[in-house]
Design a protein around this motif. Structure first.
Motif, PDB file in Angstrom:
ATOM      1  N   ASN A 414       0.735  -1.121  -0.149  1.00 12.47           N
ATOM      2  CA  ASN A 414      -0.010   0.332   0.147  1.00 12.47           C
ATOM      3  C   ASN A 414       0.792   1.377  -0.029  1.00 12.47           C
ATOM      4  N   GLU A 415       1.629   1.125   0.732  1.00  8.60           N
ATOM      5  CA  GLU A 415       3.238   1.899   0.934  1.00  8.60           C
ATOM      6  C   GLU A 415       3.348   3.177  -0.541  1.00  8.60           C
ATOM      7  N   VAL A 416       3.737   2.050  -0.809  1.00  9.34           N
ATOM      8  CA  VAL A 416       4.759   1.670  -2.132  1.00  9.34           C
ATOM      9  C   VAL A 416       3.998   2.006  -3.640  1.00  9.34           C
ATOM     10  N   LEU A 417       2.182   1.701  -3.311  1.00 11.78           N
ATOM     11  CA  LEU A 417       1.375   2.137  -4.425  1.00 11.78           C
ATOM     12  C   LEU A 417       1.525   3.853  -3.773  1.00 11.78           C
ATOM     13  N   ASP A 418       0.537   3.814  -2.854  1.00 14.18           N
ATOM     14  CA  ASP A 418       0.440   5.645  -2.160  1.00 14.18           C
ATOM     15  C   ASP A 418       2.010   6.040  -2.581  1.00 14.18           C
ATOM     16  N   ARG A 419       2.766   6.210  -2.954  1.00 18.49           N
ATOM     17  CA  ARG A 419       3.697   7.218  -3.215  1.00 18.49           C
ATOM     18  C   ARG A 419       4.116   7.099  -4.269  1.00 18.49           C
ATOM     19  N   ALA A 420       3.131   5.979  -5.138  1.00 16.77           N
ATOM     20  CA  ALA A 420       3.722   5.509  -6.823  1.00 16.77           C
ATOM     21  C   ALA A 420       2.908   6.996  -7.136  1.00 16.77           C
ATOM     22  N   LYS A 421       1.054   6.543  -6.213  1.00 15.95           N
ATOM     23  CA  LYS A 421      -0.094   7.222  -7.156  1.00 15.95           C
ATOM     24  C   LYS A 421       0.308   9.164  -6.537  1.00 15.95           C
ATOM     25  N   ILE A 422       0.796   9.127  -5.529  1.00 17.50           N
ATOM     26  CA  ILE A 422       1.385  10.817  -5.467  1.00 17.50           C
ATOM     27  C   ILE A 422       1.998  10.955  -6.403  1.00 17.50           C
ATOM     28  N   GLU A 423       3.436  10.314  -6.850  1.00 15.98           N
ATOM     29  CA  GLU A 423       4.183  10.899  -8.561  1.00 15.98           C
ATOM     30  C   GLU A 423       3.408  11.247  -9.189  1.00 15.98           C
ATOM     31  N   ALA A 424       2.277  10.233  -9.331  1.00 18.50           N
ATOM     32  CA  ALA A 424       1.369  10.791 -10.630  1.00 18.50           C
ATOM     33  C   ALA A 424       0.338  11.516 -10.438  1.00 18.50           C
ATOM     34  N   GLY A 425       0.266  12.278  -9.547  1.00 25.19           N
ATOM     35  CA  GLY A 425      -0.977  13.316  -9.340  1.00 25.19           C
ATOM     36  C   GLY A 425      -1.983  12.679  -9.304  1.00 25.19           C
ATOM     37  N   LYS A 426      -2.474  11.515  -8.793  1.00 20.71           N
ATOM     38  CA  LYS A 426      -3.383  10.641  -9.060  1.00 20.71           C
ATOM     39  C   LYS A 426      -4.482  10.321  -7.974  1.00 20.71           C
ATOM     40  N   LEU A 427      -3.854  11.211  -5.985  1.00 22.87           N
ATOM     41  CA  LEU A 427      -4.393  10.502  -5.357  1.00 22.87           C
ATOM     42  C   LEU A 427      -5.230  11.465  -4.901  1.00 22.87           C
ATOM     43  N   GLN A 428      -6.184  10.999  -4.748  1.00 18.06           N
ATOM     44  CA  GLN A 428      -7.972  11.799  -4.299  1.00 18.06           C
ATOM     45  C   GLN A 428      -8.230  12.094  -2.829  1.00 18.06           C
ATOM     46  N   ILE A 429      -8.416  13.667  -1.994  1.00 12.18           N
ATOM     47  CA  ILE A 429      -8.739  13.472  -0.775  1.00 12.18           C
ATOM     48  C   ILE A 429     -10.254  13.071  -0.492  1.00 12.18           C
ATOM     49  N   GLU A 430     -10.473  11.921  -0.045  1.00 13.89           N
ATOM     50  CA  GLU A 430     -12.130  12.321   0.328  1.00 13.89           C
ATOM     51  C   GLU A 430     -12.548  13.074   1.253  1.00 13.89           C
ATOM     52  N   ALA A 431     -14.304  13.634   1.252  1.00  5.11           N
ATOM     53  CA  ALA A 431     -14.230  14.433   1.985  1.00  5.11           C
ATOM     54  C   ALA A 431     -15.888  13.897   2.622  1.00  5.11           C
ATOM     55  N   VAL A 432     -15.661  13.061   3.303  1.00  5.58           N
ATOM     56  CA  VAL A 432     -16.679  12.214   4.324  1.00  5.58           C
ATOM     57  C   VAL A 432     -17.199  12.523   5.707  1.00  5.58           C
ATOM     58  N   PRO A 433     -17.643  12.583   6.392  1.00  2.00           N
ATOM     59  CA  PRO A 433     -18.365  12.745   7.737  1.00  2.00           C
ATOM     60  C   PRO A 433     -17.511  11.965   9.086  1.00  2.00           C
ATOM     61  N   PHE A 434     -16.797  11.652   9.472  1.00  2.00           N
ATOM     62  CA  PHE A 434     -16.317  10.704  10.685  1.00  2.00           C
ATOM     63  C   PHE A 434     -16.493  11.714  11.953  1.00  2.00           C
ATOM     64  N   ASP A 435     -15.641  10.764  12.901  1.00  2.00           N
ATOM     65  CA  ASP A 435     -15.452  10.991  14.009  1.00  2.00           C
ATOM     66  C   ASP A 435     -13.801  10.822  14.370  1.00  2.00           C
TER      67      ASP A 435
END
Length: 980
Positions: A414-435
Motif C-alpha cells: 500500500n505504501e509503495v502504491l500510495d507513493r506511486a499515486k502521489i508522484e502521478a498526481g492521482k491521489l484523491q482526498i475524500e470528503a466524508v463525515p467522520f468521528d
C-alpha cells in the motif's frame, strides 16, 4: 534559361552589395550620432556629480563647524554656571585646563580654548591683586588705561601662553568681542596663520553672560550682562583635509574655501593661491559658519578634464555590430526555424513514448498489485479461517505470526502504491463525515499491545473545542496518525508517546511568542538548558518540544473552559467559514533524530540509520507519504527532534464542519457509540502528574463523568471528607476512585480501607467507592486483592466504559458479544442474499467465508457470464461483490450488462409496462455492485465508477473496510426514509 538565372543572380548580388553599402553608411551615421549624444550626456552627469559632491562637502563642513561651535557654547554655559553663580567659584585655571584637555576630543577642529573675563577700569587693581599678575597687551606689555579690559584668566594648556593677555588690546579681537556681546552669537575673525601649525585659521569668539538675561534682551541689556568672552582658534585647513579624506572621490575634485566678506578682495582660507585643475566645470557653494557679519563660500572643480566614457565608444560600436549581424541573424533564424520544426517533431515522438511509458507504468502497477494481492488475499483469508478453528497454543501462535507478516507485506505494498499515486498526481482526498476521536482511539488500539510490552505511556488528548464530527478523508487522516505513532512506538523504549489535537487558533494562544526557528529539527541550545531539570510531562521524562510543557497545556485547558464548547460543531469565532483547521502533535521520548539526518527526514526511502547493521527496520517512505497527505489536506508538517531526548512531529490539516444531516448519518453508522449511563457520575483521580491527570480526565469526561484530581492518596481522602463534611446532602459522592500505579505505595491498602470504612461508619459516605488501579504494562498489574479492578493503558473511552460497567455491575449496559463492530456487521448482513463473483477459487472461498461469518446468504459465480445468468431479472440478491479481472468477461463488462438489463426493465416500468414479475408494480432496479479487486490504483477506481459500479473493496478486505462498503447501501435499503 540558365542565362536568365545567371542574370537574376548578378542583379541580386548587385542589389545586395548596394544594400550593404547603404546599411554600412547608415550604421556609421548612427555610430557618430550616438557617440556625440553619449558624450554630451556624460558631461551633463559630470556637472551634476560635481554639484552634488560640492554641496555635500559644504554641508559637512558646516555641520562639523556647527558641532564645534555647539561645544564652545556648552563650555560658555559651564563657565557662566559654575564660575559666576557659585560662591566661591567652582572653576579655577587648573580645573579649566584639566577639563578642556579631557574634552578636547569633542573639539577636534580647535587648537585650544581660553576664557577672558570682562574687567572695568575701576576693578582693575582689585582684579590684578586677586590674580597676582598685571594685565598685558598682545605685545606682552602692561596694558595702558582703558574703559574695560578682557584679560585671559582660564586657558587650555595648548594656548596657555595667552594667559593674562588683554584680548581687547588687539584691534580685530576687540571688534570681534564687541560684535559677539552685542549679538549674543559666535563671531569669526579674518583668516590668519595659526602660531603652531602655520595653517590658515580663524578665531571664534563667544560671549558669556551672567544668568537672568531675558530672551528678548536689547543690545544694551546684553552688554550690561556680559561677564566675559570664550574664544577658540579653528584650523580650517585641517577641517577641510579631514573631510576630503573621509569622502569618496576626494582625489577627483579640488576645493578652495574663501572669506568673501569683502567680495572685491576675497581672502583664501583653504586651497592653492592660484586655482588650477579643469576650470571649465566648477561650482560654488555658500558656507554659513553662524557669523552673520562674515560670508564664506567654497569653489569645487575637477582636477582633470572628465574622460570620455567608455560607453561613448562601446555603445555605438555595439549598435554597429548589431546592425552588421542583423542579416546574418535573419538567415540564422530561418535555419533555426527549420531546426525547431524538426525538434518539435522529435519531441512529439518522445511525448508519445513518455505517455506510453506512463500507461505501461500504471498497467505494471495494476498488474503487480493484482498479482501480489490476489494470493495474499488467499493467504490472509485462509489464515483468518484457520484462526477460527480449534488450535493449540503453538499452532495459534504460528498462524497469528504468519497473519501479522502478511498484513505487514500488504501495508508495504500500500505504501509503495500510495507513493506511486502521489508522484502521478492521482491521489484523491475524500470528503466524508467522520468521528476524529474514534479514529484516534482505533489508532491507540493498534499499538496498545506494543506499548504495554515496552512499558511506555501511550495517550491521546483532543481539545473540547474540536467538533465531534468533521468532514474530510478519515482513511488518510488515520494513515498519517498511524505512520507517526508507529514510528514513535518503534523508536521509543521509555517514557511516553502523546498525541494532542487542538484548534489552530487556540493552540497559538498558548505558544504565542515562541520562535519559528524551533521548527524542522532546530532548537535553541540555551532554551534546552533552561528546561533541563524540569520534566513536567506525561511520563515525567524530558521531551524535545518545550512548547508542549505543562504550563502551555494548562493554558490550553483554561482557554477551553473560557470558550464556548465547539464539540457540537459550533466553531467559536469561525461561524462565517465552514473550515476547521486542526493542529496535531505526536510527541515521543525516543532516541530522537541525529542532527545530520534531520534534513532528509521527509525524503522517500531515506532513513536516519541506513546502514546494514541498523536496529530498526522500515522502508523510509512513511514520513514522505505523510507529508504529501498533509499538504493535500491543506496543511503543513514540521518536527522538533533532539538526539537521545525524543521527537515531536506537528502537522495541521484543514477540514470542514459537518451539516446536521451528515452528523446524523455518521452517528448511525458508528460501530459502537459510547454509553450514556455514566452521565452525572462523580469520580476521584489520584495522579501526581498533571498532564497525565488531564488525559485521564478527558477520557472520563467523554463518558459524562465529572472528575476531581488529587496529587496523592492522602489529599484524595481529605477531599472526600471535606466535601461530605460541608454538605452531606448536596454534594455528590464519588462512586469510583482511580489511582495511578506510581501514586500507590506498598501498605497503603490497609490505610485507605480503614479511612473509607471510617467515613462510611460516620455517615460521611453512603457506600464505599470502587477503587481502580491504572497501569501501563502487564508487569505493573498489582496482585493486591484490594483493588476492584485494573485498567490497562492506553486509555480509550470504550475500554474504560466496559471496565466501569463490569465493576459497577451495570448489567443493562453490557457490551454486545461481538466486539469492534462485528455486531453491526452481523445486523447488516444477516439474512442478506449476496452474490460473490471471482475466477480465483481460493479468493472465492475466502470472500464467501467472510460474508457467511456475519450471517449472509452467499451465492458464488466464477465468471462474468455466470454472474449474468444468476442476475437475470427478477432476482433476490441484495448486493454483488464483483472481481474486476476475469477471463472471457471481466467485471467491468459484466457490470455494464447488469446496468443495461436494469435500465431496460426500469424503462418498461416507467412506460406502464409489466415488471419481470409479470405485474405492473413500480419497481426501481439497481443492484449495489462493489468492485472486489487487488488493483488499487486511481485509474482502476475511475474505470469502476465509469462502468456503473457503486463502490470499491480492495483485496484483502478487513472487517472495517467491509462495513464501510456495505453500510451505506444496506442501511439505506433497511431505512428508506433516512434520506428524507
Amino acid at each position: 534559361m540558365g542565362y536568365e538565372m545567371g542574370g537574376e543572380r548578378r542583379r541580386w548580388w548587385v542589389n545586395r552589395t548596394a544594400i550593404v553599402v547603404v546599411w554600412v553608411v547608415v550604421s556609421m551615421a548612427i555610430w557618430v550620432g550616438l557617440h556625440l549624444y553619449i558624450r554630451r550626456v556624460s558631461m551633463r552627469k559630470a556637472e551634476d556629480t560635481l554639484v552634488s559632491m560640492c554641496e555635500e562637502r559644504a554641508r559637512m563642513i558646516q555641520d562639523q563647524f556647527a558641532v564645534s561651535v555647539n561645544h564652545v557654547h556648552a563650555l560658555a554655559i559651564l563657565i557662566s554656571t559654575f564660575h559666576y553663580q557659585k560662591q566661591p567659584s567652582a572653576i579655577d585655571q587648573e580645573t579649566f585646563a584639566h577639563y578642556t584637555a579631557r574634552t578636547a576630543f569633542e573639539r577636534p577642529l580647535l587648537n585650544g580654548v581660553a576664557y577672558a573675563q570682562r574687567v572695568a577700569h575701576s576693578e582693575r587693581d582689585k582684579f590684578e591683586n586677586e590674580q597676582g599678575w598685571i594685565i598685558k597687551t598682545m605685545k606682552r606689555k602692561p596694558s595702558s588705561k582703558q574703559d574695560e579690559y578682557a584679560p585671559v584668566i582660564f586657558s587650555q594648556e595648548t594656548v596657555s601662553y595667552i594667559e593674562a593677555l588683554d584680548m581687547m588690546s588687539g584691534e580685530e579681537d576687540r571688534e570681534n568681542i564687541l560684535r559677539a556681546r552685542a549679538t549674543g552669537k559666535a563671531v569669526l575673525t579674518n583668516p590668519f596663520r595659526l602660531l603652531e601649525s602655520n595653517h590658515l585659521g580663524v578665531v571664534l569668539t563667544f560671549p558669556v553672560y551672567r544668568s537672568g538675561l531675558p530672551a528678548d534682551a536689547t543690545v544694551d541689556d546684553r552688554v550690561e550682562a556680559t561677564a566675559g568672552y570664550l574664544g577658540g582658534a579653528f584650523d580650517v585647513e585641517s577641517l577641510v583635509d579631514n573631510l576630503l579624506r573621509q569622502l569618496a572621490g576626494s582625489q577627483e575634485i579640488m576645493v578652495n574655501v574663501y572669506d568673501v566678506t569683502n567680495i572685491s578682495k576675497p581672502l583664501i582660507m583653504y586651497g592653492p593661491q592660484q586655482p588650477d585643475g579643469y576650470m571649465s566645470l566648477s561650482h560654488v557653494s555658500m558656507l554659513d559658519f553662524g557669523d552673520p557679519f562674515r560670508k564664506h563660500h567654497m569653489m569645487c572643480r575637477y582636477s582633470q578634464k572628465p574622460p570620455i566614457p567608455l560607453s561613448a565608444i562601446t555603445t555605438p560600436s555595439g549598435v554597429f555590430v548589431i546592425c552588421m549581424l542583423a542579416g546574418y541573424i535573419l538567415y540564422a533564424a530561418w535555419n533555426r526555424y527549420d531546426n525547431v520544426k524538426e525538434d518539435c517533431r522529435k519531441m512529439e515522438e518522445l511525448k508519445v513514448q513518455a505517455e506510453a511509458a506512463d500507461v505501461a507504468k500504471s498497467q505494471f502497477l495494476a498488474t503487480v498489485s493484482h498479482e501480489i494481492r490476489t494470493p495474499m488475499n488467499g493467504v490472509l483469508g485462509m489464515l483468518d479461517m484457520l484462526l477460527d478453528t480449534d488450535l493449540n497454543l503453538t499452532q495459534k501462535d504460528y498462524a497469528q505470526t504468519a497473519q501479522v507478516c502478511g498484513k505487514a507485506l500488504i501495508s508495504l505494498i500500500n505504501e509503495v502504491l500510495d507513493r506511486a499515486k502521489i508522484e502521478a498526481g492521482k491521489l484523491q482526498i475524500e470528503a466524508v463525515p467522520f468521528d476524529l476521536r474514534a479514529i484516534l482511539d482505533d489508532v491507540l488500539s493498534l499499538f496498545s499491545s506494543k506499548s504495554r510490552e515496552k512499558g511506555i505511556e501511550l495517550a491521546v488528548f483532543v481539545s473540547d473545542n474540536v467538533p465531534e464530527f468533521l468532514t474530510g478523508d478519515p482513511g488518510r487522516f488515520r494513515q498519517i496518525i498511524t505512520n507517526l505513532v508507529g514510528n514513535s512506538v518503534k523508536f521509543t523504549e521509555r517514557g511516553h508517546i502523546f498525541v494532542q489535537v487542538h484548534l489552530v487558533d487556540h493552540s497559538n494562544v498558548a505558544t504565542n511568542g515562541k520562535s519559528e526557528a524551533l521548527l524542522n529539527g532546530w532548537i535553541d541550545e540555551h532554551e534546552v538548558k533552561s528546561y533541563k531539570t524540569v520534566f513536567n510531562t506525561l511520563s515525567g521524562v524530558e521531551a524535545a518540544d518545550n512548547r508542549n510543557s505543562w504550563e502551555n497545556f494548562k493554558q490550553l485547558l483554561s482557554d477551553e473552559t473560557s470558550l464556548p464548547d465547539a464539540s457540537g460543531n459550533e466553531m467559536p469565532g469561525d461561524k462565517e467559514s465552514d473550515k476547521v483547521t486542526l493542529t496535531v502533535s505526536v510527541e515521543d521520548t525516543g532516541i530522537g533524530i541525529p542532527l545530520q539526518a534531520q534534513d532528509r527526514v521527509f525524503t522517500p526511502f531515506m532513513q536516519a540509520d541506513s546502514s546494514t547493521s541498523r536496529n530498526y527496520g522500515g522502508t523510509g517512505i512513511g514520513l514522505s507519504i505523510s507529508k504529501c497527505l498533509v499538504e493535500l489536506m491543506g496543511g503543513q508538517i514540521n518536527f522538533i527532534s533532539r538526539p537521545h531526548v525524543g521527537s515531536t512531529f506537528t502537522f495541521t490539516v484543514v477540514l470542514q464542519r459537518c451539516k446536521e444531516s451528515a452528523i446524523d448519518d455518521a452517528k448511525r453508522v458508528l460501530p459502537e457509540p459510547l454509553p450514556i449511563s455514566f452521565r452525572g457520575m462523580k469520580s476521584l483521580l489520584v495522579d501526581e502528574r498533571p498532564v497525565r491527570g488531564a488525559v485521564t480526565r478527558y477520557h472520563l469526561q467523554r463518558l459524562g463523568i465529572t472528575v476531581d484530581v488529587a496529587s496523592n492518596m492522602k489529599m484524595a481522602l481529605s477531599t472526600i471528607a471535606r466535601q461530605n463534611g460541608c454538605s452531606r446532602n448536596h454534594v455528590k459522592q464519588p462512586k469510583i476512585i482511580l489511582v495511578e500505579k506510581d501514586s500507590w505505595t506498598t501498605g497503603m491498602d490497609t490505610c485507605v480501607s480503614n479511612e473509607l470504612s471510617e467515613l462510611k461508619q460516620n455517615g460521611w459516605l453512603s457506600e464505599v467507592p470502587k477503587v481502580i488501579l491504572l497501569v501501563t504494562s502487564e508487569s505493573d498489574k498489582a496482585k493486591n486483592s484490594y483493588f476492584d479492578t485494573v485498567i490497562m493503558k492506553p486509555l480509550r473511552a470504550s475500554t474504560v466504559a466496559a471496565c466501569l460497567q463490569q465493576v459497577l455491575r451495570m448489567g443493562g449496559q453490557q457490551r454486545k458479544q461481538l466486539p469492534n463492530g462485528s455486531a453491526f456487521l452481523h445486523n447488516l448482513l444477516a439474512g442478506k442474499n449476496i452474490l460473490v463473483v471471482d475466477d480465483n477459487k481460493v479468493n472465492l472461498r475466502v470472500a464467501a467465508r467472510a460474508l457467511k461469518k456475519y450471517g449472509a446468504n452467499v451465492a458464488c459465480a466464477e465468471s462474468g457470464k455466470g454472474a449474468l445468468s444468476l442476475l437475470q431479472l427478477p432476482h433476490k440478491f441484495d448486493a454483488c461483490f464483483m472481481d474486476v479481472q476475469m477471463p472471457e468477461m471481466d467485471g467491468f463488462e459484466a457490470t455494464r450488462q447488469i446496468r443495461l438489463m436494469e435500465n431496460k426493465a426500469n424503462e418498461e416500468v416507467r412506460h406502464g409496462g409489466m415488471t419481470p414479475h409479470g405485474t405492473s408494480e413500480k419497481v426501481g432496479w439497481h443492484l449495489p455492485v462493489l468492485a472486489m479487486t487487488a488493483d488499487v490504483i486511481q485509474a482502476t477506481y475511475e474505470e469502476c465508477m465509469k462502468c456503473g459500479m457503486d463502490g470499491y473493496v480492495s483485496k484483502p478486505f478487513d472487517e472495517q473496510q467491509l462495513y464501510q462498503a456495505v453500510a451505506k447501501f444496506l442501511i439505506s435499503k433497511a431505512h428508506p426514509d433516512s434520506e428524507k
